[in-house]
Design an enzyme around this catalytic site. Structure first.
Site, PDB file in Angstrom:
ATOM      1  N   GLU A 137      -0.673  -2.030   5.255  1.00 57.65           N
ATOM      2  CA  GLU A 137       0.318  -1.746   6.424  1.00 57.65           C
ATOM      3  C   GLU A 137       0.101  -0.419   7.077  1.00 57.65           C
ATOM      4  O   GLU A 137       0.142  -0.312   8.403  1.00 57.65           O
ATOM      5  CB  GLU A 137       1.604  -2.025   6.071  1.00 57.65           C
ATOM      6  CG  GLU A 137       2.468  -2.140   7.197  1.00 57.65           C
ATOM      7  CD  GLU A 137       3.058  -0.985   7.592  1.00 57.65           C
ATOM      8  OE1 GLU A 137       3.482  -0.889   8.956  1.00 57.65           O
ATOM      9  OE2 GLU A 137       3.066   0.013   6.838  1.00 57.65           O
ATOM     10  N   ASP A 162       0.795  -0.978  -0.129  1.00 58.41           N
ATOM     11  CA  ASP A 162       0.062   0.178  -0.022  1.00 58.41           C
ATOM     12  C   ASP A 162       1.006   1.204   0.126  1.00 58.41           C
ATOM     13  O   ASP A 162       2.083   1.096   0.375  1.00 58.41           O
ATOM     14  CB  ASP A 162      -0.862   0.087   1.144  1.00 58.41           C
ATOM     15  CG  ASP A 162      -0.065  -0.077   2.685  1.00 58.41           C
ATOM     16  OD1 ASP A 162       1.074  -0.868   2.598  1.00 58.41           O
ATOM     17  OD2 ASP A 162      -0.782   0.274   3.616  1.00 58.41           O
TER      18      ASP A 162
END
Length: 388
Positions: free
Chosen positions: A132, A74
């Site tokens: 995350e 991400d």
């Protein structure tokens, strides 16, 4: 094999960097990852956990232990300020933490492991993890899925520009801080600024809380322990001559051990209750632990260090211990259940004296670090399975 595919790692990294997606919105990135494995002799499980997590299972030629290798994918809500030809084309979204590099090296490494699968005495699970950067993160839900219950050990890395490419840093035991988010709403009684005796000033009470919680660190914590309490938001905006009836605070707590976490938790709640009594206000405290402290297994870490130090590779210049880091990492959730090691890879861009750190809009990496990451993780896996 890895050296021959360095350019491919760079190309993948640049593609991902140009097309970043925020946590829990990484649908195109997840599809790109899944497409990479099409036609390969592996099992691919998508939409694992609370988002777009992917687990790729590589079954070796013989039965044996199961190793997990994790890479997150991400990006962050940051407007990129670098001057590179593959700059983010998604306004306000940037790979400012190196997760594009994590995914790039892992895809190529995974493909190499697939080609060598017959020589692997066990199973390797590639964990492509979503989310995350944003609590609750993707790691916790991926562990709770049950699809990783068979892991015997787990490894992960993070790119950091504190050192040049060729550096590998490790730390046994607690290595990254845990993090807790809190919000405090202080409800008083509003009124006219000329008549404070008819009101109950929420700003005064909330200001006392801001000062009091800092004494948790200075007067409740052992001086040799590490903890931080930050008030990042104090929403008391109102009219200059009106006593505010309600104030909202938001803050961040960091701690290096579970014991410190429990102590700070207890003290913050105690102070909030004390504010209610002292000022006659009502305090509504939301206190949510996001990520636990990251604790590397000492035995596994020692094995990782021995393996890395035994490498005779011109791309690896230094393997050394790094200090505790106050940042947080949801890889900690894997390590709560599975013995493993999370280590760092230097990626400081060439020719700069001081590099921009992770989460900065000008963050960039030396792409030589991708090959270092791939080689180091490959070395650790081969040592674990005793593959020459």
């Amino acid at each position: 094999m890895l050296e021959e595919r360095k350019d491919e790692m760079v190309q993948i990294r640049r593609h991902l960097h140009k097309n970043p997606e925020l946590s829990f919105k990484e649908d195109k990135t997840a599809q790109y990852i899944a497409d990479f494995y099409k036609g390969k002799d592996v099992e691919v499980q998508t939409n694992v956990g609370n988002g777009y997590g992917i687990i790729v299972t590589i079954k070796g030629g013989n039965s044996g232990k199961t190793v997990g290798l994790r890479a997150d994918f991400d990006a962050l809500p940051i407007h990129e300020e670098t001057d590179v030809p593959f700059k983010s084309k998604n306004k306000g979204v940037m790979h400012a933490c190196g997760h594009d590099g994590h995914t790039a090296y892992m895809l190529v490494l995974a493909d190499c492991l697939i080609q060598l699968k017959d020589s692997i005495p066990g199973t390797i699970k590639i964990i492509h993890q979503n989310g995350e950067e944003m609590p609750p993160g993707g790691a916790k839900s991926m562990m709770e899925s049950g699809l990783l219950d068979d892991l015997d050990t787990v490894y992960g890395i993070h790119l950091f520009p504190t050192h040049p490419a060729g550096y590998i840093g490790y730390r046994s035991g607690y290595a990254f801080a845990g993090r807790t988010y809190f919000k405090l709403v202080v409800q008083g009684v509003g009124g006219h600024g000329s008549s404070p005796h008819l009101s109950n000033d929420a700003i005064v009470a909330a200001s006392h809380f801001v000062t009091a919680v800092q004494t948790v660190i200075s007067r409740r914590l052992n001086p040799f322990d590490v903890g931080v309490i930050t008030i990042g938001s104090f929403d008391g905006k109102g009219s200059f001559n009106v006593i505010k009836d309600s104030v909202e605070l938001e803050g961040d707590v960091r701690y290096m051990t579970v014991e410190i976490q429990e102590l700070i938790d207890k003290e913050v709640h105690r102070i909030a209750k004390g504010i209610e009594v002292e000022f006659g206000v009502k305090c509504e405290l939301t206190y949510t632990a996001d990520y636990p402290p990251l604790k590397n297994d000492p035995k596994v870490t020692a094995e990782v260090v021995a393996s890395l130090e035994s490498m005779n590779d011109p791309d690896i210049h230094e393997v050394s211990e790094y200090p505790m880091l106050s940042g947080s990492e949801d890889f900690a959730y894997y390590l709560e259940k599975v013995p493993g090691c999370f280590f760092v890879i230097g990626c400081k861009p060439k020719g700069v004296k001081e590099a921009y750190f992770n989460h900065h809009p000008k963050f960039d990496i030396d792409e030589d670090a991708l090959l270092v990451a791939a080689k180091s993780v490959a070395q650790v896996v081969c040592s674990y399975y005793e593959i020459n």
